[in-house]
Design a protein around this motif. Structure first.
Motif, PDB file in Angstrom:
ATOM      1  N   ALA A 167      -6.994 -49.631 -11.368  1.00 10.51           N
ATOM      2  CA  ALA A 167      -6.479 -50.023  -9.080  1.00 10.51           C
ATOM      3  C   ALA A 167      -6.277 -51.073  -8.901  1.00 10.51           C
ATOM      4  CB  ALA A 167      -6.304 -48.749  -8.164  1.00 10.51           C
ATOM      5  N   LEU A 168      -7.654 -51.758  -8.764  1.00 13.42           N
ATOM      6  CA  LEU A 168      -7.952 -53.112  -7.656  1.00 13.42           C
ATOM      7  C   LEU A 168      -7.058 -53.413  -8.423  1.00 13.42           C
ATOM      8  CD1 LEU A 168     -11.518 -52.449  -6.885  1.00 13.42           C
ATOM      9  CD2 LEU A 168      -9.395 -52.470  -5.512  1.00 13.42           C
ATOM     10  N   PRO A 169      -6.916 -54.513  -9.201  1.00 10.24           N
ATOM     11  CA  PRO A 169      -6.387 -55.898 -10.096  1.00 10.24           C
ATOM     12  C   PRO A 169      -4.776 -55.530  -9.800  1.00 10.24           C
ATOM     13  CG  PRO A 169      -8.176 -55.051 -12.035  1.00 10.24           C
ATOM     14  CD  PRO A 169      -8.133 -54.013 -10.791  1.00 10.24           C
ATOM     15  N   TYR A 170      -4.156 -54.456  -9.569  1.00 10.17           N
ATOM     16  CA  TYR A 170      -3.180 -54.173  -9.301  1.00 10.17           C
ATOM     17  C   TYR A 170      -2.678 -54.399  -8.093  1.00 10.17           C
ATOM     18  CZ  TYR A 170      -2.037 -53.524 -14.047  1.00 10.17           C
ATOM     19  OH  TYR A 170      -2.157 -53.140 -15.730  1.00 10.17           O
ATOM     20  N   LEU A 171      -4.143 -54.259  -7.259  1.00 11.33           N
ATOM     21  CA  LEU A 171      -3.595 -54.275  -5.699  1.00 11.33           C
ATOM     22  C   LEU A 171      -3.767 -55.496  -5.184  1.00 11.33           C
ATOM     23  CD1 LEU A 171      -5.325 -50.653  -4.751  1.00 11.33           C
ATOM     24  CD2 LEU A 171      -2.575 -51.549  -4.779  1.00 11.33           C
ATOM     25  N   LEU A 172      -4.817 -56.236  -5.666  1.00  9.74           N
ATOM     26  CA  LEU A 172      -5.574 -57.285  -4.654  1.00  9.74           C
ATOM     27  C   LEU A 172      -5.106 -58.634  -5.906  1.00  9.74           C
ATOM     28  CD1 LEU A 172      -9.752 -56.356  -4.966  1.00  9.74           C
ATOM     29  CD2 LEU A 172      -8.106 -56.413  -3.311  1.00  9.74           C
ATOM     30  N   GLU A 173      -4.300 -58.371  -7.080  1.00  8.10           N
ATOM     31  CA  GLU A 173      -3.688 -59.574  -7.573  1.00  8.10           C
ATOM     32  C   GLU A 173      -1.839 -59.173  -7.590  1.00  8.10           C
ATOM     33  OE1 GLU A 173      -4.962 -59.766 -11.298  1.00  8.10           O
ATOM     34  OE2 GLU A 173      -6.934 -60.177 -10.561  1.00  8.10           O
ATOM     35  N   THR A 237     -19.156 -50.975  -8.239  1.00  5.64           N
ATOM     36  CA  THR A 237     -17.701 -52.444  -8.374  1.00  5.64           C
ATOM     37  C   THR A 237     -17.457 -52.452  -6.135  1.00  5.64           C
ATOM     38  OG1 THR A 237     -16.642 -51.180 -10.255  1.00  5.64           O
ATOM     39  CG2 THR A 237     -15.191 -51.958  -8.272  1.00  5.64           C
ATOM     40  N   ALA A 238     -18.066 -51.292  -5.623  1.00  7.33           N
ATOM     41  CA  ALA A 238     -17.280 -51.446  -4.430  1.00  7.33           C
ATOM     42  C   ALA A 238     -18.181 -51.982  -3.497  1.00  7.33           C
ATOM     43  CB  ALA A 238     -17.694 -50.370  -3.804  1.00  7.33           C
ATOM     44  N   MET A 239     -19.551 -52.143  -4.102  1.00  2.67           N
ATOM     45  CA  MET A 239     -20.673 -53.334  -3.773  1.00  2.67           C
ATOM     46  C   MET A 239     -20.419 -54.617  -4.130  1.00  2.67           C
ATOM     47  SD  MET A 239     -24.170 -51.340  -4.012  1.00  2.67           S
ATOM     48  CE  MET A 239     -25.036 -52.352  -3.402  1.00  2.67           C
ATOM     49  N   GLY A 240     -20.081 -55.180  -5.026  1.00  3.00           N
ATOM     50  CA  GLY A 240     -19.984 -56.086  -5.810  1.00  3.00           C
ATOM     51  C   GLY A 240     -18.579 -57.211  -5.147  1.00  3.00           C
ATOM     52  N   ALA A 241     -17.453 -55.838  -5.464  1.00  2.00           N
ATOM     53  CA  ALA A 241     -16.104 -56.666  -5.419  1.00  2.00           C
ATOM     54  C   ALA A 241     -15.627 -57.314  -3.966  1.00  2.00           C
ATOM     55  CB  ALA A 241     -15.121 -56.099  -4.957  1.00  2.00           C
ATOM     56  N   PRO A 242     -16.950 -57.545  -2.932  1.00  2.00           N
ATOM     57  CA  PRO A 242     -16.645 -58.530  -1.651  1.00  2.00           C
ATOM     58  C   PRO A 242     -17.112 -59.370  -2.070  1.00  2.00           C
ATOM     59  CG  PRO A 242     -17.286 -56.289  -1.035  1.00  2.00           C
ATOM     60  CD  PRO A 242     -17.169 -55.721  -2.844  1.00  2.00           C
ATOM     61  N   THR A 249     -11.338 -65.806  -2.711  1.00  2.00           N
ATOM     62  CA  THR A 249     -10.164 -66.178  -1.612  1.00  2.00           C
ATOM     63  C   THR A 249     -10.474 -66.660  -0.349  1.00  2.00           C
ATOM     64  OG1 THR A 249     -10.658 -64.155   0.170  1.00  2.00           O
ATOM     65  CG2 THR A 249      -8.820 -64.069  -2.237  1.00  2.00           C
ATOM     66  N   ARG A 250     -11.651 -67.905  -0.494  1.00  2.00           N
ATOM     67  CA  ARG A 250     -12.447 -67.853   0.304  1.00  2.00           C
ATOM     68  C   ARG A 250     -11.957 -67.825   1.745  1.00  2.00           C
ATOM     69  NH1 ARG A 250     -10.280 -74.165  -1.882  1.00  2.00           N
ATOM     70  NH2 ARG A 250     -10.360 -73.090  -4.122  1.00  2.00           N
ATOM     71  N   GLY A 251     -12.679 -66.227   1.565  1.00  2.00           N
ATOM     72  CA  GLY A 251     -11.892 -65.723   3.576  1.00  2.00           C
ATOM     73  C   GLY A 251     -11.062 -66.168   4.453  1.00  2.00           C
ATOM     74  N   LEU A 252      -9.777 -66.979   3.215  1.00  2.00           N
ATOM     75  CA  LEU A 252      -8.563 -67.114   4.202  1.00  2.00           C
ATOM     76  C   LEU A 252      -7.591 -66.636   3.763  1.00  2.00           C
ATOM     77  CD1 LEU A 252      -8.833 -70.646   2.667  1.00  2.00           C
ATOM     78  CD2 LEU A 252      -9.948 -70.011   4.640  1.00  2.00           C
ATOM     79  N   MET A 253      -7.403 -65.426   3.216  1.00  2.00           N
ATOM     80  CA  MET A 253      -6.687 -64.543   2.875  1.00  2.00           C
ATOM     81  C   MET A 253      -7.186 -63.114   3.207  1.00  2.00           C
ATOM     82  SD  MET A 253      -5.487 -65.998  -0.372  1.00  2.00           S
ATOM     83  CE  MET A 253      -3.629 -65.135  -0.713  1.00  2.00           C
ATOM     84  N   PRO A 254      -6.647 -62.603   4.704  1.00  2.00           N
ATOM     85  CA  PRO A 254      -7.243 -61.370   4.953  1.00  2.00           C
ATOM     86  C   PRO A 254      -6.761 -60.203   4.143  1.00  2.00           C
ATOM     87  CG  PRO A 254      -5.477 -61.812   6.430  1.00  2.00           C
ATOM     88  CD  PRO A 254      -5.976 -63.243   5.205  1.00  2.00           C
ATOM     89  N   ALA A 255      -5.360 -60.505   3.337  1.00  2.00           N
ATOM     90  CA  ALA A 255      -4.595 -58.410   2.989  1.00  2.00           C
ATOM     91  C   ALA A 255      -5.258 -58.557   1.618  1.00  2.00           C
ATOM     92  CB  ALA A 255      -3.278 -59.474   2.516  1.00  2.00           C
ATOM     93  N   PRO A 256      -5.791 -59.029   0.867  1.00  2.00           N
ATOM     94  CA  PRO A 256      -6.886 -58.517  -0.156  1.00  2.00           C
ATOM     95  C   PRO A 256      -7.689 -58.120   0.233  1.00  2.00           C
ATOM     96  CG  PRO A 256      -6.300 -60.556  -0.446  1.00  2.00           C
ATOM     97  CD  PRO A 256      -5.722 -60.612   0.102  1.00  2.00           C
ATOM     98  N   ALA A 257      -9.296 -58.288   1.545  1.00  2.00           N
ATOM     99  CA  ALA A 257      -9.342 -57.491   1.884  1.00  2.00           C
ATOM    100  C   ALA A 257      -9.088 -56.489   2.359  1.00  2.00           C
ATOM    101  CB  ALA A 257     -10.363 -58.419   3.120  1.00  2.00           C
ATOM    102  N   LYS A 258      -8.556 -56.589   3.263  1.00  2.00           N
ATOM    103  CA  LYS A 258      -7.809 -54.604   3.445  1.00  2.00           C
ATOM    104  C   LYS A 258      -7.652 -54.073   2.531  1.00  2.00           C
ATOM    105  CE  LYS A 258      -7.783 -54.309   7.234  1.00  2.00           C
ATOM    106  NZ  LYS A 258      -8.096 -53.526   8.504  1.00  2.00           N
ATOM    107  N   ALA A 263      -8.719 -48.982   0.003  1.00  2.00           N
ATOM    108  CA  ALA A 263      -9.259 -48.208  -1.853  1.00  2.00           C
ATOM    109  C   ALA A 263     -10.133 -47.649  -1.310  1.00  2.00           C
ATOM    110  CB  ALA A 263      -8.739 -49.727  -2.824  1.00  2.00           C
ATOM    111  N   VAL A 264     -11.043 -48.237  -1.142  1.00  2.00           N
ATOM    112  CA  VAL A 264     -12.750 -47.905  -0.881  1.00  2.00           C
ATOM    113  C   VAL A 264     -12.805 -46.763  -0.681  1.00  2.00           C
ATOM    114  CG1 VAL A 264     -15.248 -48.411  -0.917  1.00  2.00           C
ATOM    115  CG2 VAL A 264     -14.233 -50.048  -2.334  1.00  2.00           C
TER     116      VAL A 264
END
Length: 721
Positions: A167-173, A237-242, A249-258, A263-264
């Motif tokens: 699911a993550l690729p479709y949610l994060l991209e 996955t949950a530990m490495g994904a951030p 994103t360089r921490g510049l886009m809050p949506a993917p992190a949220k 999801a996790v």
């Protein structure tokens, strides 16, 4: 509650088997959306379904070209608070889906066209998803590209449907999936050949599965595909994904992190709690500057260009033939763009071998696509057949559009334009791919300047899908209309600007390069300069990108403008201060440092493909350093934003939309800002002005905002209020 007329926006049909088909067909719209009538419509539909005796199942489909287009972005853009009212709105939007899931009859989504965002969230709330075998019938959750998240159950349900890893690729991209891909991934369950087959197939499934109404995630024995929250792979996955996400994103886009966080954590709680957490998440994101920027620029801005609202009125124009003069890197790339779009092109150069080499560039690009499974050998052969290498002007006599793409030398351009303009068809147009030379001056070299226009492509042409269209003083609106249609015809984004030395993109891009060298001159470490650029969101640091474009080219462009100054009888005709660049470039070239293609420039390049900053750059540090990272970041961004503002103020740029999109797609201005003018608005006009004044006092007048330049922005805000 919004007044709602019974049955206005949908068709309701019950057959003899007790299966109801709900066909969404919102009145007065080309697509179904989550507008103000959406909730009353859904409540009415569900009330009717709940009252049906002997209901056997429900099919949801659409009478529109698309299935469902998603949320109302006008309303979303206007949200200014993440408080209880906003939370209640998002909760109300998704509430019908839980009612569907608990109605105790099977629901089937019959997907006749694109189901994106809220449209696909409707499908996720169904028990079975059938899609028509049409490439346009894509499904997905693109909300992350607009700075928000799928707030009607998309994050929670897709994670439960596919498992976290899939699911993550479709949610994060936010990338959509075509029918075959969607079936393979499990995003849909069945494909039918035609739209006429959709509803019958849905009814057949309902009859065969009358008890399949409970969602898997509502059952006590539910297990996440790929493993639950405690599974070692999922924990990994949950530990490495951030960390992976931060790199992107360089921490510049809050949506993917949220989205990742929801999801996790949704895997560790019940459905209702997870859906509420998702609602809180979209509330928090909707009010961020990044979401406002993305919605304004990437949705409404792109729609303005696609709709033709900034195109001159008149009939559509489609060139049937074309010619590109000059088979260098740019000309070869333009030939590829034409051939890929089905537009035959003559590629002319002085030597046939050079023209043939230009055609081979397209062969190489085609081979790469074949290797990725995106093109066949037959398609490659057809594409290459559209490119005709030539040395003879007669080979393109009567052509509809000629693109001059020779070297940036005004004497050469004068010769080529004058010699080839006569090969145009009666209603054809002539475009110059110049990056900086005034179109009004170049137009003097042809017999009919009304049919002459600038068409500035960007390198590499196959990847940079934008064209800067430059109006000369005598260019007609008819020619602009044709140029606009031509750019759209080959699948590129048109950005219209008025004539000026350096136009818009080259002016702004030059300030980025120059400020990088100004920081180096002021004593900042080159490593820190490149890092500061990375942290702002620029795709490449100013020193690295200068190596790619080449210092040799920078000097040639400067000398071309010096020759133009002499021709025009002016002094320092370029409207930008390039003092730092001129000094550094000349000194670098004197030491044999011309850029990457010349063996080295600001960087040294190893045989294994790695690179490192050249130690000799220390010679250019004349200041004592001490520049803070924040100052460096602001200098790189503010310099570009102020130059963009100048272009808008001077009338070089016509609209904020083109300023924002042109800056992002042609120059690489950080996408999370929504573009340079949106960047100013996001910071706040007065706050931006105050910070610019600080930078001007500390570092020079290049950061001074011209008097009155912000009035247009303030006026627009006052009008909107």
């Amino acid at each position: 509650m919004t007044e709602y007329t019974y049955g206005t926006d949908y068709h309701y049909d019950r057959d003899a088997d007790g299966i109801v088909t709900v066909t969404l067909d919102m009145a007065g719209q080309s697509a179904n959306t989550m507008n103000t009538r959406y909730i009353p419509m859904m409540e009415e539909i569900l009330t009717r379904l709940q009252a049906e005796e002997g209901l056997a199942g429900v099919v949801i489909t659409s009478a529109k070209k698309t299935f469902f287009a998603g949320g109302d972005l006008n309303g979303l853009r206007d949200i200014d608070s993440a408080g209880p009212e906003s939370l209640a709105m998002f909760e109300a939007n998704k509430a019908p889906f839980r009612v569907m899931e608990k109605l105790q009859v099977p629901f089937v989504a019959a997907i006749n066209g694109a189901a994106l965002g809220g449209g696909y969230e409707i499908c996720l709330a169904c028990n079975h998803r059938i899609v028509v075998d049409d490439p346009a019938a894509i499904v997905g959750l693109p909300e992350v590209t607009l700075g928000i998240l799928p707030g009607a159950g998309g994050v929670v349900r897709l994670t439960k449907l596919l498992g976290l890893e899939k699911a993550l690729p479709y949610l994060l991209e936010g990338k959509p999936a075509k029918p075959q891909k969607a079936l393979k991934e499990g995003m849909v369950d069945e494909i039918v050949a035609s739209r006429e087959d959709l509803v019958p197939a849905a009814k057949t499934w309902i009859k065969a599965n009358p008890e399949t109404w409970q969602q898997p995630w509502d059952r006590k024995d539910f297990h996440y595909p790929g493993g639950d929250a405690l599974h070692p792979r999922i924990r990994q996955t949950a530990m490495g994904a951030p960390a992976i996400l931060y790199k992107k994103t360089r921490g510049l886009m809050p949506a993917p992190a949220k989205i990742l966080d929801i999801a996790v954590n949704s895997m560790r709680m019940g459905v209702e709690a997870a859906l509420r957490m998702e609602s809180r998440g979209i509330c928090a994101l909707a009010v961020t500057p990044e979401a406002k920027a993305a919605i304004n620029t990437f949705f409404f801005g792109t729609q303005a260009i696609k709709s033709g609202s900034i195109r001159p009125e008149g009939p559509a124009w489609a060139p049937r033939t074309s010619a590109i003069l000059g088979a260098g890197m740019m000309g070869s790339g333009i030939a590829w763009a034409h051939a890929q779009a089905g537009l035959p092109a003559v590629l002319k150069d002085m030597e046939l071998a050079t023209a043939e080499k230009g055609k081979s560039y397209s062969a190489g690009l085609a081979d790469k696509l074949i290797g990725r499974g995106r093109m066949t050998e037959q398609q490659k052969a057809e594409l290459l057949a559209r490119i005709t290498p030539s040395t003879d002007d007669a080979d393109f006599a009567g052509t509809d559009i000629i693109i001059e793409a020779v070297f940036e030398d005004i004497d050469l351009k004068e010769k080529v334009i004058g010699a080839t303009f006569g090969q145009l068809s009666e209603d054809g147009i002539y475009g110059s791919n110049t990056s900086t030379l005034p179109i009004s001056v170049l137009a003097e070299f042809c017999p009919d300047p009304t049919r002459f226009i600038g068409l500035h492509f960007f390198s590499p042409v196959d990847k940079m899908k934008v064209v800067e269209i430059i109006m000369g003083e005598k260019t007609s609106q008819d020619t602009l209309r044709k140029a606009y249609d031509y750019v759209r015809r080959i699948g590129y984004m048109p950005i219209v600007v008025n004539d000026s030395r350096g136009f818009f993109t080259s002016r702004v891009f030059s300030t980025y390069l120059d400020e990088g060298m100004a920081l180096m001159r002021d004593g900042m470490s080159p490593v820190a300069i490149e890092r500061a650029a990375w942290l702002t969101g620029m795709p490449v640091g100013p020193l690295a990108v200068h190596d790619e474009t080449s210092l040799v080219l920078s000097q040639k462009i400067r000398k071309t403008h010096e020759a133009l100054d002499k021709r025009l009888g002016v002094e320092n005709g370029l409207p930008i201060d390039m003092e730092a660049s001129n000094a550094v470039v000349d000194a670098m070239l004197d030491q044999g440092r011309g850029g990457r293609r010349y063996g080295g420039g600001f960087y040294d390049y190893a045989a294994d493909g790695t690179k490192s900053l050249w130690p000799g750059l220390a010679q250019f540090a004349h200041g004592n350093g001490g520049i803070t990272l924040d100052d460096a970041k602001d200098r790189l961004l503010y310099r570009q934003a102020i130059e963009t503002l100048r272009c808008l103020h001077e009338g070089v740029l016509n609209t904020e939309v083109e300023a924002n999109l042109g800056g992002i797609f042609a120059i690489g201005f950080p996408a999370h800002t929504g573009g340079a003018i949106q960047f100013i608005r996001g910071i706040g006009i007065d706050t931006f002005a105050a910070r610019a004044a600080e930078l001007a006092e500390r570092y020079g007048d290049r950061f001074a905002i011209p008097e009155g330049a912000l009035d247009r922005l303030r006026g627009a805000e006052a009008k909107a209020a």
